[in-house]
Design an enzyme around this catalytic site. Structure first.
Site, PDB file in Angstrom:
ATOM      1  N   SER A 157      38.499  26.252  44.135  1.00  9.64           N
ATOM      2  CA  SER A 157      37.156  26.573  43.663  1.00  9.64           C
ATOM      3  C   SER A 157      37.158  26.500  42.149  1.00  9.64           C
ATOM      4  CB  SER A 157      36.777  27.991  44.119  1.00  9.64           C
ATOM      5  OG  SER A 157      35.616  28.454  43.469  1.00  9.64           O
ATOM      6  N   TYR A 170      38.422  36.774  46.057  1.00 10.86           N
ATOM      7  CA  TYR A 170      38.177  35.336  46.155  1.00 10.86           C
ATOM      8  C   TYR A 170      38.792  34.603  44.964  1.00 10.86           C
ATOM      9  CZ  TYR A 170      35.496  30.976  46.610  1.00 10.86           C
ATOM     10  OH  TYR A 170      35.120  29.649  46.731  1.00 10.86           O
TER      11      TYR A 170
END
Length: 270
Positions: A157, A170
């Site tokens: 990401s 995350y």
């Protein structure tokens, strides 16, 4: 593009989190270019998440869309946190397809919270799915690749290269994927196994906890600029990420390994 002349013609590829969103997009894009697919998804929601996960019907629809291009698709309902079940599914899929040429570790989940509201359950779930699940995917694929080479594409990401706040588990897990991938890239280079990461900005998929937007709007509006892209878009489309996956799975990237491939609209340069 015909299966005989596609950019990944004849390759057999494993994709996790394949039932919807980016996973489905990766599957369709690779099928368009001639790949056969092993499609894996949990097909079950998790109580710690604010949003529902995909269903068995979603996974079946991904397989149907792959087969529209004349490619083979075998599906398995498996939780990537279950290493033994995942390995058994991959072995079965490889036997059905006659081999494996690569894997896309795409399965991932997202929670939201400030440092003082992030829970142990959120940490455990996110790290187990995103980071341990990526390791389990690589570990299940590698026995089929080390003797003949191949490509591992691990979806990280923009949060995997930037200190993105308000979803600490995350961000930590996506940074971990980078470290894991670079370590594997070094270890497996002698076996001609390439390992790369892809780093999307926000993509319009079902992985959207509503509380994150509330936090940015009501509690920490000062952090909102950290989420803004440099290019004039709010979110990318799944196909933009799938095109990067296609390149890394194809022989066009035969000497590319250890790469952090950003498809992030410039969010990490701000």
């Amino acid at each position: 593009m015909s299966a005989a002349t596609g950019r990944v013609a004849g390759k057999r590829v494993l994709i996790t989190g394949a039932a919807r969103g980016m996973g489905r997009s990766h599957a369709i894009r690779l099928a368009e270019e001639g790949a056969d697919l092993i499609l894996v998804d949990i097909c079950q929601s998790l109580s710690v998440l604010e949003y529902p996960l995909a269903t068995r019907e979603d996974l079946d629809e991904t397989a149907r869309l792959v087969r529209k291009y004349g490619r083979r698709a075998v599906t398995f309902v498996v939780d990537v946190r279950d290493a033994d079940a995942l390995r058994a599914a991959v072995d079965d899929g490889v036997e059905q397809l006659g081999g494996l040429d690569g894997a896309v570790a795409n399965a991932g989940v997202l929670t939201a919270g400030t440092w003082d509201t992030s829970t142990a359950e959120q940490w455990r779930t996110v790290v187990d799915v995103n980071l341990i699940g990526t390791w389990n995917t690589c570990s299940a694929a590698l026995p089929h690749l080390v003797d003949r080479g191949g490509s591992l594409v691990n979806i990280s990401s923009a949060a995997g290269t930037k200190g993105t706040p308000l979803h600490h588990p995350y961000t930590a897990s996506k940074h971990g994927i980078v470290g894991l991938s670079k370590s594997l890239a070094n270890e497996l280079a002698a076996q001609s196994v390439r390992v790369n990461t892809v780093h999307p900005t926000g993509v319009a998929t079902g992985m959207q906890p509503a509380s994150l937007h509330g936090l940015l709007r009501d509690k920490r509006p000062d952090l909102a600029p950290l989420f803004a892209n440099a290019l004039p878009i709010v979110m990318a489309e799944a196909i933009d990420i799938s095109n990067a996956v296609l390149y890394l799975m194809s022989d066009e990237s035969r000497y590319v390994t250890g790469l952090e491939f950003k498809v992030d609209a410039g969010v990490t340069i701000r």
